[in-house]
Design a protein around this motif. Structure first.
Motif, PDB file in Angstrom:
ATOM      1  N   LYS A  60      -9.592  82.045 -60.453  1.00 19.03           N
ATOM      2  CA  LYS A  60     -10.516  81.581 -61.483  1.00 19.03           C
ATOM      3  C   LYS A  60     -10.816  82.640 -62.530  1.00 19.03           C
ATOM      4  O   LYS A  60     -11.163  82.302 -63.675  1.00 19.03           O
ATOM      5  CB  LYS A  60     -11.817  81.093 -60.831  1.00 19.03           C
ATOM      6  CG  LYS A  60     -11.650  79.809 -60.036  1.00 19.03           C
ATOM      7  CD  LYS A  60     -12.972  79.333 -59.454  1.00 19.03           C
ATOM      8  CE  LYS A  60     -12.811  78.016 -58.699  1.00 19.03           C
ATOM      9  NZ  LYS A  60     -14.096  77.535 -58.128  1.00 19.03           N
ATOM     10  N   ARG A  61     -10.690  83.910 -62.162  1.00 18.78           N
ATOM     11  CA  ARG A  61     -10.973  84.960 -63.127  1.00 18.78           C
ATOM     12  C   ARG A  61      -9.733  85.309 -63.966  1.00 18.78           C
ATOM     13  O   ARG A  61      -9.802  85.436 -65.186  1.00 18.78           O
ATOM     14  CB  ARG A  61     -11.506  86.212 -62.433  1.00 18.78           C
ATOM     15  CG  ARG A  61     -11.947  87.285 -63.425  1.00 18.78           C
ATOM     16  CD  ARG A  61     -12.841  88.338 -62.835  1.00 18.78           C
ATOM     17  NE  ARG A  61     -13.399  89.185 -63.884  1.00 18.78           N
ATOM     18  CZ  ARG A  61     -14.447  88.886 -64.635  1.00 18.78           C
ATOM     19  NH1 ARG A  61     -15.095  87.742 -64.444  1.00 18.78           N
ATOM     20  NH2 ARG A  61     -14.879  89.711 -65.568  1.00 18.78           N
ATOM     21  N   THR A  62      -8.594  85.469 -63.298  1.00 24.68           N
ATOM     22  CA  THR A  62      -7.371  85.871 -64.000  1.00 24.68           C
ATOM     23  C   THR A  62      -6.990  84.887 -65.091  1.00 24.68           C
ATOM     24  O   THR A  62      -6.526  85.279 -66.167  1.00 24.68           O
ATOM     25  CB  THR A  62      -6.202  86.008 -63.006  1.00 24.68           C
ATOM     26  OG1 THR A  62      -6.537  86.976 -62.015  1.00 24.68           O
ATOM     27  CG2 THR A  62      -4.918  86.424 -63.705  1.00 24.68           C
ATOM     28  N   ARG A  63      -7.222  83.581 -64.858  1.00 31.27           N
ATOM     29  CA  ARG A  63      -6.835  82.570 -65.837  1.00 31.27           C
ATOM     30  C   ARG A  63      -7.522  82.793 -67.178  1.00 31.27           C
ATOM     31  O   ARG A  63      -7.014  82.343 -68.224  1.00 31.27           O
ATOM     32  CB  ARG A  63      -7.142  81.171 -65.303  1.00 31.27           C
ATOM     33  CG  ARG A  63      -8.616  80.872 -65.101  1.00 31.27           C
ATOM     34  CD  ARG A  63      -8.856  79.487 -64.508  1.00 31.27           C
ATOM     35  NE  ARG A  63      -8.174  79.324 -63.215  1.00 31.27           N
ATOM     36  CZ  ARG A  63      -8.266  78.227 -62.476  1.00 31.27           C
ATOM     37  NH1 ARG A  63      -8.992  77.202 -62.897  1.00 31.27           N
ATOM     38  NH2 ARG A  63      -7.639  78.156 -61.317  1.00 31.27           N
ATOM     39  N   ASN A  64      -8.669  83.501 -67.158  1.00 29.42           N
ATOM     40  CA  ASN A  64      -9.377  83.780 -68.412  1.00 29.42           C
ATOM     41  C   ASN A  64      -9.200  85.222 -68.887  1.00 29.42           C
ATOM     42  O   ASN A  64      -9.206  85.477 -70.091  1.00 29.42           O
ATOM     43  CB  ASN A  64     -10.863  83.467 -68.257  1.00 29.42           C
ATOM     44  CG  ASN A  64     -11.118  81.971 -68.190  1.00 29.42           C
ATOM     45  OD1 ASN A  64     -10.574  81.200 -68.981  1.00 29.42           O
ATOM     46  ND2 ASN A  64     -11.934  81.540 -67.225  1.00 29.42           N
ATOM     47  N   THR A  65      -9.062  86.155 -67.949  1.00 28.57           N
ATOM     48  CA  THR A  65      -8.892  87.555 -68.383  1.00 28.57           C
ATOM     49  C   THR A  65      -7.570  87.757 -69.126  1.00 28.57           C
ATOM     50  O   THR A  65      -7.467  88.637 -69.987  1.00 28.57           O
ATOM     51  CB  THR A  65      -8.964  88.535 -67.194  1.00 28.57           C
ATOM     52  OG1 THR A  65      -7.926  88.228 -66.257  1.00 28.57           O
ATOM     53  CG2 THR A  65     -10.319  88.471 -66.520  1.00 28.57           C
ATOM     54  N   VAL A  66      -6.545  86.938 -68.815  1.00 26.08           N
ATOM     55  CA  VAL A  66      -5.284  87.083 -69.541  1.00 26.08           C
ATOM     56  C   VAL A  66      -5.462  86.766 -71.018  1.00 26.08           C
ATOM     57  O   VAL A  66      -4.665  87.210 -71.866  1.00 26.08           O
ATOM     58  CB  VAL A  66      -4.164  86.188 -68.938  1.00 26.08           C
ATOM     59  CG1 VAL A  66      -3.819  86.608 -67.533  1.00 26.08           C
ATOM     60  CG2 VAL A  66      -4.542  84.707 -69.001  1.00 26.08           C
ATOM     61  N   LEU A  67      -6.517  86.019 -71.348  1.00 27.49           N
ATOM     62  CA  LEU A  67      -6.769  85.674 -72.742  1.00 27.49           C
ATOM     63  C   LEU A  67      -7.117  86.902 -73.568  1.00 27.49           C
ATOM     64  O   LEU A  67      -6.838  86.949 -74.773  1.00 27.49           O
ATOM     65  CB  LEU A  67      -7.918  84.655 -72.837  1.00 27.49           C
ATOM     66  CG  LEU A  67      -7.667  83.278 -72.202  1.00 27.49           C
ATOM     67  CD1 LEU A  67      -8.963  82.491 -72.152  1.00 27.49           C
ATOM     68  CD2 LEU A  67      -6.591  82.522 -72.985  1.00 27.49           C
ATOM     69  N   PHE A  68      -7.746  87.896 -72.929  1.00 19.79           N
ATOM     70  CA  PHE A  68      -8.088  89.117 -73.682  1.00 19.79           C
ATOM     71  C   PHE A  68      -7.365  90.353 -73.122  1.00 19.79           C
ATOM     72  O   PHE A  68      -7.894  91.454 -73.098  1.00 19.79           O
ATOM     73  CB  PHE A  68      -9.605  89.335 -73.779  1.00 19.79           C
ATOM     74  CG  PHE A  68     -10.384  89.155 -72.507  1.00 19.79           C
ATOM     75  CD1 PHE A  68     -10.503  90.181 -71.584  1.00 19.79           C
ATOM     76  CD2 PHE A  68     -11.029  87.940 -72.244  1.00 19.79           C
ATOM     77  CE1 PHE A  68     -11.249  90.018 -70.435  1.00 19.79           C
ATOM     78  CE2 PHE A  68     -11.782  87.771 -71.084  1.00 19.79           C
ATOM     79  CZ  PHE A  68     -11.889  88.813 -70.171  1.00 19.79           C
ATOM     80  N   GLY A  69      -6.130  90.137 -72.684  1.00 14.25           N
ATOM     81  CA  GLY A  69      -5.242  91.269 -72.391  1.00 14.25           C
ATOM     82  C   GLY A  69      -5.434  91.945 -71.064  1.00 14.25           C
ATOM     83  O   GLY A  69      -5.015  93.088 -70.898  1.00 14.25           O
ATOM     84  N   GLN A  70      -6.046  91.253 -70.106  1.00 15.16           N
ATOM     85  CA  GLN A  70      -6.165  91.793 -68.753  1.00 15.16           C
ATOM     86  C   GLN A  70      -5.493  90.845 -67.772  1.00 15.16           C
ATOM     87  O   GLN A  70      -5.461  89.637 -67.996  1.00 15.16           O
ATOM     88  CB  GLN A  70      -7.636  91.993 -68.382  1.00 15.16           C
ATOM     89  CG  GLN A  70      -8.344  93.032 -69.227  1.00 15.16           C
ATOM     90  CD  GLN A  70      -9.818  93.186 -68.843  1.00 15.16           C
ATOM     91  OE1 GLN A  70     -10.258  92.732 -67.796  1.00 15.16           O
ATOM     92  NE2 GLN A  70     -10.590  93.820 -69.720  1.00 15.16           N
ATOM     93  N   GLY A  71      -4.943  91.419 -66.694  1.00 15.47           N
ATOM     94  CA  GLY A  71      -4.235  90.589 -65.726  1.00 15.47           C
ATOM     95  C   GLY A  71      -2.733  90.629 -65.910  1.00 15.47           C
ATOM     96  O   GLY A  71      -1.992  89.981 -65.179  1.00 15.47           O
ATOM     97  N   TYR A  72      -2.268  91.381 -66.903  1.00 16.16           N
ATOM     98  CA  TYR A  72      -0.833  91.634 -67.058  1.00 16.16           C
ATOM     99  C   TYR A  72      -0.657  93.008 -67.708  1.00 16.16           C
ATOM    100  O   TYR A  72      -1.595  93.574 -68.276  1.00 16.16           O
ATOM    101  CB  TYR A  72      -0.132  90.544 -67.874  1.00 16.16           C
ATOM    102  CG  TYR A  72      -0.592  90.413 -69.317  1.00 16.16           C
ATOM    103  CD1 TYR A  72       0.018  91.136 -70.337  1.00 16.16           C
ATOM    104  CD2 TYR A  72      -1.615  89.528 -69.664  1.00 16.16           C
ATOM    105  CE1 TYR A  72      -0.385  91.001 -71.655  1.00 16.16           C
ATOM    106  CE2 TYR A  72      -2.029  89.373 -70.980  1.00 16.16           C
ATOM    107  CZ  TYR A  72      -1.411  90.115 -71.978  1.00 16.16           C
ATOM    108  OH  TYR A  72      -1.806  89.977 -73.283  1.00 16.16           O
ATOM    109  N   SER A  73       0.524  93.560 -67.591  1.00 11.97           N
ATOM    110  CA  SER A  73       0.788  94.887 -68.149  1.00 11.97           C
ATOM    111  C   SER A  73       1.951  94.827 -69.119  1.00 11.97           C
ATOM    112  O   SER A  73       2.808  93.936 -69.044  1.00 11.97           O
ATOM    113  CB  SER A  73       1.100  95.887 -67.024  1.00 11.97           C
ATOM    114  OG  SER A  73       2.274  95.505 -66.325  1.00 11.97           O
ATOM    115  N   ALA A  74       1.979  95.776 -70.026  1.00 11.68           N
ATOM    116  CA  ALA A  74       3.040  95.836 -71.032  1.00 11.68           C
ATOM    117  C   ALA A  74       3.268  97.284 -71.424  1.00 11.68           C
ATOM    118  O   ALA A  74       2.403  98.149 -71.224  1.00 11.68           O
ATOM    119  CB  ALA A  74       2.660  95.010 -72.256  1.00 11.68           C
ATOM    120  N   SER A  75       4.428  97.553 -71.990  1.00 12.65           N
ATOM    121  CA  SER A  75       4.727  98.899 -72.487  1.00 12.65           C
ATOM    122  C   SER A  75       4.367  98.981 -73.966  1.00 12.65           C
ATOM    123  O   SER A  75       4.153  97.962 -74.636  1.00 12.65           O
ATOM    124  CB  SER A  75       6.212  99.217 -72.300  1.00 12.65           C
ATOM    125  OG  SER A  75       7.000  98.416 -73.163  1.00 12.65           O
ATOM    126  N   ALA A  76       4.331 100.186 -74.486  1.00 12.03           N
ATOM    127  CA  ALA A  76       4.052 100.375 -75.911  1.00 12.03           C
ATOM    128  C   ALA A  76       5.133  99.719 -76.757  1.00 12.03           C
ATOM    129  O   ALA A  76       4.848  99.170 -77.835  1.00 12.03           O
ATOM    130  CB  ALA A  76       3.968 101.865 -76.222  1.00 12.03           C
TER     131      ALA A  76
END
Length: 598
Positions: free
Chosen positions: A425-441
């Motif tokens: 329930k939390r991850t489904r919304n945190t991905v909206l503002f850039g949390q819950g996944y990682s990325a490189s520069a």
């Protein structure tokens, strides 16, 4: 009665002499026959066998190819060097030839005087000054029964030619090798990487483009004398070596130097643990600069063992991830930039609490305003009709969790925590503002570059062109371009990003040019694994009216924390340099800003 015959000593001698004579005549006949056979019938094969026993084949090493920047500035090259070796057995038998005024081409002398010694001592007296070695130490290396003893490596051609003039052929030999030299001085150390003792690439571009850079060794076959020396005029076969090809990078050395300097200055100013920066050409996907604050010199063990953080480091993008959400909301027709929201400091949804970075009263913001203020709460509110599947789709469409296509050694693809079907329930919304996944520069740079490129995501590249030893084109293929959002949506996003960047004009102003960008501040794990560290980043396209470049800067644990005030000024400094270097026309005045409040 038979008369007994008496044999005298003379008879015995004559008989024995006759027998010996017959035996000698027989041996002579056999020898003459054998000699006649060899001369008449086996002369060719005997000569061939003798020649073969004296013939040796020596490998002639090819030079490794060259790495250059986009302007053909040499970044890595192999230079001619020699390994000097000795035959200890030949050294033991060495007797110098005194000079008599008529044998200068073969005699031995030291400062015009005869050597005055023989064996290893004489060789050492002649050779030590040329090699720059201690005579006693060198003499010790020449004593023994080894037919191959290395005396010195990486000898320059001038020294090798001086050794040839000493007339020590058969005692002293040399082998062509190469020395890999780099001009990066730490600016591109982990990007260029290095080679191993055999000259094969083991890290960075050296490994990535190894097949293009390796050459094809040649060989030479000749006859050698009793002392192992090459007999002049006896070369029977020679195959020239073919040097490796040329790898041309998209990197601009001048831009790389400036970006590195700006990044190091920012690290000193903010006391950040480390920093990374990327500059990408919008229309082509070419990487013009890729830097981090490490100072590993190419070719060193450190450069070979440590990969570039700009390529390998991944982190939650934080607020820069809101660009992906805004793109999806606009492209799916869920909202327009001018749609209005009343945004409080925090909200609760499905038992989860979400809040903004600082306390505030209810704000009347448009969707453009939510992006400008970087509101977590507003982003969640605007996404109420944005399905989980679409949230996942747009993250992947922008390249997160996928290879950039560079195929750089050690490159990270980033990661989406899990399939949207498994989001809690939390991850489904945190991905909206850039949390819950990682990325490189690199990946986040291409997110902004996609928007700046009118919604088309280009494949990124760091090798502009390459050829191998045979001249074949070995340029790596670039990922096929694909449209992510429409041109209209990309234009709206650029407008919204420009309003966001204008907030930081006091610390990120590029005189005469407009920027469109997004700041980000995300929690990351520290050495203990707890979320106690911060990544502050800023990504911008410049100029906003006609984007040419995207600049990404990220700092770990800077004083000041927020990406806009820590990484933003570095983006501005780099942007100013790019505008001047490439003589980009100044931006017209902005007249079409989308309202951010109501």
């Amino acid at each position: 009665m038979r008369r007994k015959v008496r044999r005298t000593h003379g008879d015995i001698f004559r008989r024995r002499s006759l027998a010996v004579g017959i035996i000698l005549a027989l041996v002579a006949s056999i020898c003459v026959g054998k000699l006649s056979y060899m001369q008449l019938f086996a002369a060719g094969s005997v000569a061939q066998a003798a020649t073969a026993s004296r013939t040796v084949t020596k490998t002639v090493k090819a030079q490794r190819g060259t790495i250059v920047d986009t302007n053909n500035v040499v970044l890595a090259q192999s230079v001619e060097r020699y390994t000097i070796y000795a035959d200890q057995v030949a050294a033991a038998d060495f007797t110098p030839v005194d000079c008599n005024g008529k044998n200068e081409s073969t005699c031995h002398a030291i400062d015009g005087k005869n050597v005055g010694a023989t064996g290893p001592a004489a060789v050492a007296k002649l050779l030590a000054p040329v090699l720059g070695m201690n005579t006693m130490e060198l003499g010790g290396k020449l004593v023994g029964t080894n037919r191959y003893v290395v005396l010195k490596k990486n000898v320059v051609p001038e020294v090798m030619r001086a050794i040839q003039k000493l007339h020590l052929s058969g005692v002293i030999g040399y082998e062509l090798t190469s020395d890999r030299q780099y001009s990066d001085d730490g600016l591109l150390g982990t990007i260029l990487g290095g080679v191993d003792a055999a000259g094969n690439g083991v890290a960075g571009i050296e490994k990535m483009a190894n097949k293009s850079l390796i050459g094809k060794d040649g060989s030479t076959s000749y006859q050698r004398g009793a002392q192992g020396q090459q007999i002049p005029g006896t070369v029977t076969e020679s195959v020239d070596p073919v040097n490796g090809g040329t790898v041309k990078l998209t990197i601009d050395w001048d831009v790389q130097w400036y970006v590195k300097k700006a990044l190091k200055d920012a690290q000193d100013k903010t006391h950040a643990e480390w920093g990374i920066a990327v500059v990408q050409e919008v229309k082509t996907g070419k990487i013009l600069a890729i830097a981090d604050t490490d100072n590993y010199v190419a070719g060193t063990d450190e450069a070979k063992m440590n990969a570039s953080k700009a390529v390998t480091a991944v982190f939650e993008p934080g607020s820069t991830g809101k660009l992906i959400t805004a793109a999806g909301l606009l492209q799916e027709g869920i909202h327009k930039p001018t749609d209005q929201f009343q945004v409080p400091y925090q909200i609760q949804l499905d038992g989860q609490t979400y809040h903004d970075s600082h306390e505030h009263g209810v704000q009347n913001l448009t969707l453009a305003g939510i992006l400008k203020e970087s509101s977590n709460v507003g982003t969640v509110m605007a996404s109420s009709d944005y399905s989980l599947e679409k949230r996942y789709d747009y993250i992947t469409k922008f390249g997160i969790g996928q290879s950039t296509g560079l195929n750089f050694p050690g490159e990270s693809n980033g990661q989406i925590v899990s399939s949207y079907k498994d989001w809690d329930k939390r991850t489904r919304n945190t991905v909206l503002f850039g949390q819950g996944y990682s990325a490189s520069a690199l990946q986040m740079t291409n997110v902004v570059a996609t928007i700046a490129n009118k919604g088309v995501r280009n494949g990124q590249s760091i090798i502009e062109s390459s050829t191998d030893a045979q001249g074949n084109d070995t340029t790596p293929s670039v990922k096929k371009s694909q449209r992510v959002v429409s041109e209209d949506v990309a234009s709206e996003l650029m407008n919204m990003m420009e309003s966001m960047a204008e907030q930081y004009k006091s610390v990120m102003n590029v005189e005469g040019y407009r920027l469109a960008g997004k700041s980000g501040t995300a929690q990351v794990a520290d050495s203990s694994g707890a979320l106690n560290s911060i990544i502050g980043d800023f990504i911008a396209a410049i100029p906003a009216n006609d984007p040419q470049f995207v600049i990404t800067v990220a700092l770990k644990d800077p004083e000041g924390i927020y990406g806009g005030t820590t990484a933003g000024p570095v983006v501005g400094t780099i942007g100013e340099f790019l505008m001047q270097k490439y003589e980009v026309p100044a931006s017209p005045e902005r007249t079409d800003a989308i309202p951010t409040e109501w």
